[in-house]
Design an enzyme around this catalytic site. Structure first.
Site, PDB file in Angstrom:
ATOM      1  N   ASP A  83       0.846  -1.195   0.000  1.00 40.88           N
ATOM      2  CA  ASP A  83       0.000   0.000   0.000  1.00 40.88           C
ATOM      3  C   ASP A  83       0.880   1.243   0.000  1.00 40.88           C
ATOM      4  O   ASP A  83       2.078   1.175   0.274  1.00 40.88           O
ATOM      5  CB  ASP A  83      -0.921  -0.005   1.223  1.00 40.88           C
ATOM      6  CG  ASP A  83      -2.082   0.977   1.107  1.00 40.88           C
ATOM      7  OD1 ASP A  83      -2.246   1.590   0.036  1.00 40.88           O
ATOM      8  OD2 ASP A  83      -2.820   1.128   2.096  1.00 40.88           O
ATOM      9  N   LYS A  84       0.232   2.364  -0.290  1.00 42.38           N
ATOM     10  CA  LYS A  84       0.874   3.681  -0.261  1.00 42.38           C
ATOM     11  C   LYS A  84      -0.043   4.638   0.479  1.00 42.38           C
ATOM     12  O   LYS A  84      -1.277   4.524   0.413  1.00 42.38           O
ATOM     13  CB  LYS A  84       1.140   4.142  -1.690  1.00 42.38           C
ATOM     14  CG  LYS A  84       1.385   5.637  -1.862  1.00 42.38           C
ATOM     15  CD  LYS A  84       0.106   6.326  -2.342  1.00 42.38           C
ATOM     16  CE  LYS A  84       0.265   7.841  -2.359  1.00 42.38           C
ATOM     17  NZ  LYS A  84      -1.073   8.495  -2.492  1.00 42.38           N
ATOM     18  N   HIS A  85       0.531   5.602   1.194  1.00 40.55           N
ATOM     19  CA  HIS A  85      -0.262   6.598   1.913  1.00 40.55           C
ATOM     20  C   HIS A  85       0.336   7.970   1.672  1.00 40.55           C
ATOM     21  O   HIS A  85       1.555   8.132   1.635  1.00 40.55           O
ATOM     22  CB  HIS A  85      -0.269   6.307   3.417  1.00 40.55           C
ATOM     23  CG  HIS A  85      -1.009   7.336   4.215  1.00 40.55           C
ATOM     24  ND1 HIS A  85      -2.367   7.298   4.381  1.00 40.55           N
ATOM     25  CD2 HIS A  85      -0.575   8.451   4.868  1.00 40.55           C
ATOM     26  CE1 HIS A  85      -2.752   8.331   5.108  1.00 40.55           C
ATOM     27  NE2 HIS A  85      -1.688   9.045   5.416  1.00 40.55           N
ATOM     28  N   SER A  86      -0.531   8.976   1.515  1.00 38.12           N
ATOM     29  CA  SER A  86      -0.092  10.362   1.347  1.00 38.12           C
ATOM     30  C   SER A  86      -0.523  11.189   2.547  1.00 38.12           C
ATOM     31  O   SER A  86      -1.603  10.978   3.110  1.00 38.12           O
ATOM     32  CB  SER A  86      -0.693  10.956   0.070  1.00 38.12           C
ATOM     33  OG  SER A  86      -0.473  12.353   0.016  1.00 38.12           O
ATOM     34  N   THR A 123      -9.136  10.894  -0.728  1.00 33.80           N
ATOM     35  CA  THR A 123      -9.327   9.861  -1.745  1.00 33.80           C
ATOM     36  C   THR A 123     -10.738   9.283  -1.703  1.00 33.80           C
ATOM     37  O   THR A 123     -11.349   9.026  -2.750  1.00 33.80           O
ATOM     38  CB  THR A 123      -8.283   8.748  -1.556  1.00 33.80           C
ATOM     39  OG1 THR A 123      -6.978   9.311  -1.738  1.00 33.80           O
ATOM     40  CG2 THR A 123      -8.477   7.624  -2.563  1.00 33.80           C
ATOM     41  N   ARG A 171      -8.009  14.981  19.206  1.00 35.40           N
ATOM     42  CA  ARG A 171      -6.878  15.774  18.715  1.00 35.40           C
ATOM     43  C   ARG A 171      -7.354  16.929  17.857  1.00 35.40           C
ATOM     44  O   ARG A 171      -6.814  18.030  17.919  1.00 35.40           O
ATOM     45  CB  ARG A 171      -5.923  14.889  17.910  1.00 35.40           C
ATOM     46  CG  ARG A 171      -5.081  13.932  18.728  1.00 35.40           C
ATOM     47  CD  ARG A 171      -4.378  12.935  17.832  1.00 35.40           C
ATOM     48  NE  ARG A 171      -3.566  13.613  16.829  1.00 35.40           N
ATOM     49  CZ  ARG A 171      -3.333  13.136  15.603  1.00 35.40           C
ATOM     50  NH1 ARG A 171      -3.873  11.987  15.216  1.00 35.40           N
ATOM     51  NH2 ARG A 171      -2.575  13.810  14.765  1.00 35.40           N
ATOM     52  N   SER A 186      -1.445   7.267  14.149  1.00 36.85           N
ATOM     53  CA  SER A 186      -2.744   7.297  13.478  1.00 36.85           C
ATOM     54  C   SER A 186      -2.645   6.690  12.082  1.00 36.85           C
ATOM     55  O   SER A 186      -3.470   5.857  11.686  1.00 36.85           O
ATOM     56  CB  SER A 186      -3.248   8.740  13.393  1.00 36.85           C
ATOM     57  OG  SER A 186      -4.487   8.801  12.731  1.00 36.85           O
ATOM     58  N   LYS A 190      -3.686   1.988  11.156  1.00 36.91           N
ATOM     59  CA  LYS A 190      -4.652   1.499  10.164  1.00 36.91           C
ATOM     60  C   LYS A 190      -3.951   0.703   9.066  1.00 36.91           C
ATOM     61  O   LYS A 190      -4.499  -0.280   8.551  1.00 36.91           O
ATOM     62  CB  LYS A 190      -5.437   2.673   9.589  1.00 36.91           C
ATOM     63  CG  LYS A 190      -6.327   3.375  10.607  1.00 36.91           C
ATOM     64  CD  LYS A 190      -7.204   4.423   9.983  1.00 36.91           C
ATOM     65  CE  LYS A 190      -6.447   5.670   9.601  1.00 36.91           C
ATOM     66  NZ  LYS A 190      -6.004   6.461  10.761  1.00 36.91           N
ATOM     67  N   LYS A 191      -2.759   1.112   8.690  1.00 37.20           N
ATOM     68  CA  LYS A 191      -2.020   0.379   7.660  1.00 37.20           C
ATOM     69  C   LYS A 191      -1.591  -0.994   8.184  1.00 37.20           C
ATOM     70  O   LYS A 191      -1.667  -2.006   7.468  1.00 37.20           O
ATOM     71  CB  LYS A 191      -0.798   1.182   7.200  1.00 37.20           C
ATOM     72  CG  LYS A 191      -1.150   2.491   6.514  1.00 37.20           C
ATOM     73  CD  LYS A 191      -2.023   2.258   5.280  1.00 37.20           C
ATOM     74  CE  LYS A 191      -2.352   3.539   4.553  1.00 37.20           C
ATOM     75  NZ  LYS A 191      -3.260   3.314   3.400  1.00 37.20           N
TER      76      LYS A 191
END
Length: 443
Positions: A83-86, A123, A171, A186, A190-191
């Site tokens: 996976d990828k996250h931004s 997204t 937060r 955070s 989830k990842k």
């Protein structure tokens, strides 16, 4: 068992928390035994005192374990799970192109994504512009679509890392969103709950990013990589520029159009394409599906140019409730704004600077983003045809197209976009789009 107030006191005083203390506190968050006031105090103490990497790892793992953790070994997959996250930006359409591209190259991509935050697009909001597309699905549907299409982009839902949902909500109300250890936990909780085997992170910097300067982005990227690897997930990060929009459009349906045109080969923005391929190379190398960068680059090109990546996107969309013919009928199926106005350049010259954050806020004002979590989004509105840095324009030439629901909203956005663009006789040389790579430090 350690009392929640003792854990807060120890962090307030700058002491390093034990794994057992952190786990007990997070379990209390998930059960409801820890109050919002105590969560707020813990978040502020962490924001003030920070966390060492072992603490951040313990917090991330405890938040992961507060809910379901997917195990893809049961799904009979025939490729690595990546996976990828931004960290968020304007016109950041990378996931919509990259995820099906990786699937076409032999990966499985269970992408747990998010919604827009502040001036940045989300997204999930983009995908919900597709009629029928469901981002909140049961885990069995998520597993099925990942198995059959190779990719599914969905929301975390209540089952994955539920402690993060409570902690994040507090937060957001207590000025502690910027805490690097809390951001790290955070994102990664989830990842990790998604059962990944490799993760690449797009950490953005610049006037359209949450991390305005490169040094801050590098610090966040280092925390994410060290914590991810410390938690057992091979993690790398790229530092990417957000001093101008990544794609030529910002807005939900408009960015889906950009992604579809990119996948079909109709039109490929150079900046977007560079970032997509850089992350594709990174993840194919991490997943050991390519011998080297050149091999990865060739595999990505074949998957794009053959239409295989577009076909994976289509299968994901239909598998999650969207139309089966989106790629062929995007113009008819995606929502369109009733008012479209040009933003004309007031003077000729070169686009020397762009207030990228202002463009993101213009989309929010048009109704394409949220001021509050409960706000409804208009998927049709946004900005298209965004002129890039360094482009030469003549007086009256369009800098952008505003897509709006009303004439009044369009007029306001035109003024905002005009003010966001600086046109002069000369333009400064832009820095690199990809400013660095962060990998785990050895030793």
């Amino acid at each position: 068992m350690t009392l929640a107030q003792e854990t807060i006191r120890r962090k307030r005083d700058g002491l390093r928390l034990a794994d057992t203390e952190i786990r007990a506190f997070v379990e209390g968050i998930a059960r409801g035994d820890v109050s919002d006031a105590q969560i707020a105090a813990f978040a502020m103490a962490t924001c003030w005192r920070g966390m060492a990497t072992p603490e951040a790892v313990a917090l991330t793992l405890a938040m992961r374990d507060s809910g379901a953790v997917l195990d893809w070994r049961e799904a009979d997959l025939h490729g690595p799970v990546v996976d990828k996250h931004s960290t968020g930006g304007i016109g950041d359409t990378v996931s919509l192109v990259l995820a099906p591209l990786l699937a076409a190259c032999g990966c499985h991509v269970p992408m747990v994504s998010g919604r827009g935050l502040g001036h940045t697009g989300g997204t999930l909001d983009k995908l919900e512009a597709i009629p029928g597309y469901a981002v909140d699905v049961p885990l069995d549907v998520f597993r099925r679509v990942v198995r059959e299409a190779g990719v599914a982009i969905v929301g975390a839902g209540p089952a994955l890392a539920p402690a993060d949902r409570r902690l994040y909500a507090v937060r957001d109300l207590t000025a502690t969103v910027e805490s690097i250890p809390l951001i790290t936990a955070s994102i990664l909780s989830k990842k990790l709950a998604a059962g990944l085997q490799a993760l690449a992170l797009d950490v953005k910097f610049g006037n359209g990013a949450f991390m305005r300067d490169l040094a801050s982005a590098r610090a966040l990227a280092r925390s994410l990589v060290e914590t991810g690897c410390g938690a057992g997930l091979p993690t790398e990060a790229l530092l990417t520029d957000m001093n101008e929009p990544l794609a030529p459009a910002a807005g939900n349906a408009l960015e889906v159009h950009v992604a579809i045109r990119h996948l079909r080969g109709d039109e490929r923005s150079a900046r977007l394409d560079e970032v997509v391929r850089a992350f594709g190379i990174t993840l194919l190398r991490q997943a050991r599906l390519a011998r080297d960068d050149d091999d990865a680059r060739a595999r990505l090109a074949r998957a794009l140019d053959s239409g295989a990546a577009a076909e994976r996107f289509a299968r994901m969309v239909s598998g999650l409730g969207g139309p089966t013919d989106l790629l062929e009928r995007a113009d008819q199926l995606l929502p369109a704004a009733p008012v479209v106005r040009e933003v004309a350049a007031a003077a000729g010259g070169v686009v020397a600077a762009i207030d990228t954050r202002a463009l993101g806020l213009a989309v929010v004002e048009l109704g394409g983003g949220r001021r509050r979590a409960e706000d409804r989004i208009d998927p049709a509105v946004g900005l298209a045809g965004l002129a890039p840095l360094g482009m030469r324009v003549e007086p009256g030439q369009p800098l952008a197209l505003v897509h709006a629901a009303t004439a009044a909203a369009a007029n306001a956005a035109v003024a905002t976009v005009q003010a966001a663009y600086a046109v002069s006789d000369t333009a400064a040389s832009p820095g690199p789009l990809i400013a660095g790579r962060i990998v785990r430090e050895q030793g």
